[in-house]
Design an enzyme around this catalytic site. Structure first.
Site, PDB file in Angstrom:
ATOM      1  N   ARG A 154     -32.019  63.854  84.078  1.00 52.69           N
ATOM      2  CA  ARG A 154     -30.858  63.560  83.235  1.00 52.69           C
ATOM      3  C   ARG A 154     -29.584  64.021  83.937  1.00 52.69           C
ATOM      4  O   ARG A 154     -28.553  63.342  83.860  1.00 52.69           O
ATOM      5  CB  ARG A 154     -31.005  64.228  81.867  1.00 52.69           C
TER       6      ARG A 154
ATOM      7  N   CYS B 210     -25.514  71.253  77.707  1.00 54.02           N
ATOM      8  CA  CYS B 210     -26.741  70.464  77.825  1.00 54.02           C
ATOM      9  C   CYS B 210     -26.432  69.090  77.221  1.00 54.02           C
ATOM     10  O   CYS B 210     -25.366  68.552  77.476  1.00 54.02           O
ATOM     11  CB  CYS B 210     -27.908  71.161  77.115  1.00 54.02           C
TER      12      CYS B 210
END
Length: 275
Positions: A180, A235
């Site tokens: 990611r 995040c």
């Protein structure tokens, strides 16, 4: 690690009237699962706090997928759970660590220092054959007086100034898995990539089967970061960054902030750049 408590300590203090236990179990794949698991069995005396209903606010145009909850409402829930500023609070989840760390960070943000994460979580508790129950305990309403610690949170505007090179001594840490971070895969958010200039320190590398790695190992994880630097962790939505926040503090880093909205908030502004 100062912010981690061992299950042996909790076992000895389960009946201490100054100790409150909070179950933060939650599954993003099945939002009802955490509550169902709590209803079936939990640590005696534990109160349930739901990630999306209690530890997050309503989703808007900005703020990310798990924005800050309404703090007045959150404090009320703490008080209903019998938590005062004198309480020692132990948070746990099923052992993944992120939701318990989110609760820990929120109480730190409210200025409550006597809050800890149960090492190993509920899974470690069960492996120790320690007592569990399905009984939901109620407590007398307490008074919780928050003393806001605004130095623990970073705004989007602050992160933007770092990306624009206006704050050279600040490090951005992306806590997501490498795929990611690199933008090769994005299963949740509308855009793939990372905030420009961020380094990658996947949050789960600080734990082993729900147990936080020793302080010396955490220091090795972050050895390429100068302890004098300001650090902002993020995040996808401000949840899995919390274990990294906790690990950094344990490793001796004092100037750490959480970008609560994280990547899901960052990409809600079309003008923000993505790497």
């Amino acid at each position: 690690m100062n912010n981690i408590i061992e299950k042996e300590w909790l076992l000895k203090n389960l009946n201490n009237p100054q100790v409150r236990v909070v179950d933060c179990s939650f599954s993003l794949a099945d939002p009802k699962k955490g509550r169902q698991e709590y209803d079936q069995k939990h640590i005696p005396g534990a109160i349930y706090f739901d990630l999306e209903k209690d530890l997050s606010g309503e989703i808007g145009d900005h703020g990310g997928r798990h924005p800050l909850p309404d703090l007045e409402e959150f404090v009320h829930k703490l008080e209903q759970a019998g938590i005062s500023e004198n309480s020692t609070v132990i948070a746990y989840d099923q052992g993944e660590g992120a939701c318990a760390a989110r609760f820990w960070w929120l109480l730190q943000y409210l200025g409550h220092e006597k809050v800890f994460v149960l090492d190993g979580g509920y899974r470690g508790w069960e492996e120790g054959n320690y007592p569990v129950t399905s009984e939901v305990q109620t407590f007398n309403k307490a008074v919780f007086q928050p003393i806001m610690n605004h130095g623990l949170i970073a705004s989007m505007e602050e992160v933007r100034t770092i990306v624009n090179g206006q704050v050279p001594s600040t490090i951005l840490i992306d806590s997501r898995e490498e795929k990611r971070y690199l933008g090769l895969e994005e299963p949740i958010d509308k855009k793939a990539g990372r905030i420009p200039g961020a380094m990658n320190k996947p949050w789960f590398e600080g734990l082993n089967a729900g147990y936080y790695l020793p302080v010396e190992v955490q220091k090795q994880r972050f050895r390429d970061i100068n302890p004098e630097n300001n650090i902002i962790v993020y995040c996808g939505s401000g949840v899995t960054a919390a274990p990294n926040f906790l690990a950094l503090k344990a490793a001796g880093y004092k100037k750490v902030k959480l970008y609560l909205g994280s990547f899901s908030d960052w990409i809600s502004y079309p003008e923000n750049k993505i790497e």
